[in-house]
Design a protein around this motif. Structure first.
Motif, mmCIF file in Angstrom:
data_model
loop_
_atom_site.group_PDB
_atom_site.id
_atom_site.type_symbol
_atom_site.label_atom_id
_atom_site.label_comp_id
_atom_site.label_asym_id
_atom_site.label_seq_id
_atom_site.Cartn_x
_atom_site.Cartn_y
_atom_site.Cartn_z
ATOM 1 N N LEU A 73 0.899 -1.080 0.036
ATOM 2 C CA LEU A 73 -0.017 0.186 -0.059
ATOM 3 C C LEU A 73 0.824 1.359 0.096
ATOM 4 C CD1 LEU A 73 -3.021 -0.632 2.394
ATOM 5 C CD2 LEU A 73 -3.194 -0.038 0.054
ATOM 6 N N GLY A 82 -1.809 4.615 3.655
ATOM 7 C CA GLY A 82 -2.176 3.231 3.801
ATOM 8 C C GLY A 82 -3.372 2.874 4.655
ATOM 9 N N PHE A 132 -4.526 -6.569 -0.352
ATOM 10 C CA PHE A 132 -4.457 -5.365 -1.327
ATOM 11 C C PHE A 132 -4.177 -6.419 -2.808
ATOM 12 C CE2 PHE A 132 -1.598 -1.689 -3.232
ATOM 13 C CZ PHE A 132 -2.726 -1.423 -3.797
ATOM 14 N N ARG A 149 -7.921 1.602 -4.673
ATOM 15 C CA ARG A 149 -7.283 0.439 -4.212
ATOM 16 C C ARG A 149 -8.238 -0.477 -4.085
ATOM 17 N NH1 ARG A 149 -4.841 5.467 -3.955
ATOM 18 N NH2 ARG A 149 -2.626 5.322 -3.533
#
Length: 228
Positions: A73, A82, A132, A149
């Motif tokens: 991240l 993040g 992620f 994301r």
């Protein structure tokens, strides 16, 4: 829209969460339909998600992500982004579905605006188990652009009944668990179709992907590579 206007479109950081579970027809993912009047992706079936709010960076976690998730991240992201992205994913899931990714716990003082409903459930957010798995910037020419994301998490991480959407706000309708084998029969954004292909390869095991695909869309021609 002119090239100049395209260049001036602000790109906001955003987070999307993909919950999955085993169902009668195989792996299922949680999706809902955006409203017909929505400025961004009207009528499309999407995963819960949305833009990062400033307060998300201040939210305490009961449990953080694993080190690899945190490290990936941080790649090509602002300092501290993040944690804000993970918090935004958990908040958006709560707002759009009423589901809680968290563990029982007390908040130290009053929760920030946007998190008070979550805090009232007497849970603290938990990023444990989130992976992620994808990153994509909305192409130029759209009315809104996001640097999104995508996080993958098993439904077993949810506190409570994963079929109870009674506390959801009205941003998404027709919330439902959709088998991966039938997901493409729904009206999906192109990027969601692409991400579904990545998800199908990851839901059978808990190992992290070798790298995180990143679709930059910096120009009118998209480019893709992997964050490692």
């Amino acid at each position: 829209m002119t090239t100049t206007e395209i260049d001036k479109t602000a790109i906001r950081d955003a987070a999307t969460i993909i919950l999955y579970r085993d169902g009668a027809e195989g792996v299922e993912v949680l999706m809902g339909q955006r409203g017909a009047s929505a400025a961004f992706m009207p009528n499309k079936f999407v995963f819960p998600g949305g833009a990062v709010d400033a307060v998300d960076a201040t939210v305490p976690f009961a449990r953080g992500p694993d080190p690899l998730c945190a490290a990936r991240l941080a790649l090509e992201s602002g300092e501290g982004m993040g944690a804000a992205l993970l918090a935004a994913a958990i908040r958006e899931l709560w707002e759009e579905t009423g589901l809680i990714l968290g563990v029982p716990g007390d908040w130290a003082g009053e929760a920030p605006r946007g998190w008070r409903g979550f805090a009232a459930t007497e849970h603290l957010p938990s990023a444990e188990g989130l992976r992620f798995v994808y990153r994509a910037i909305t192409p130029p020419g759209r009315p809104r652009r996001f640097d999104a994301r995508f996080f993958l998490a098993p439904a077993s991480r949810v506190a409570g009944d994963v079929d109870d959407f009674s506390r959801a706000e009205d941003e998404l309708s027709l919330l439902q668990w959709i088998p991966l084998s039938r997901a493409r029969s729904f009206d999906l954004p192109f990027i969601t179709e692409v991400v579904l292909g990545e998800v199908a390869a990851l839901t059978g095991h808990d190992d992290p992907p070798e790298g995180v695909p990143f679709v930059r869309n910096d120009d009118l021609v998209a480019g893709i590579r992997r964050l490692r």
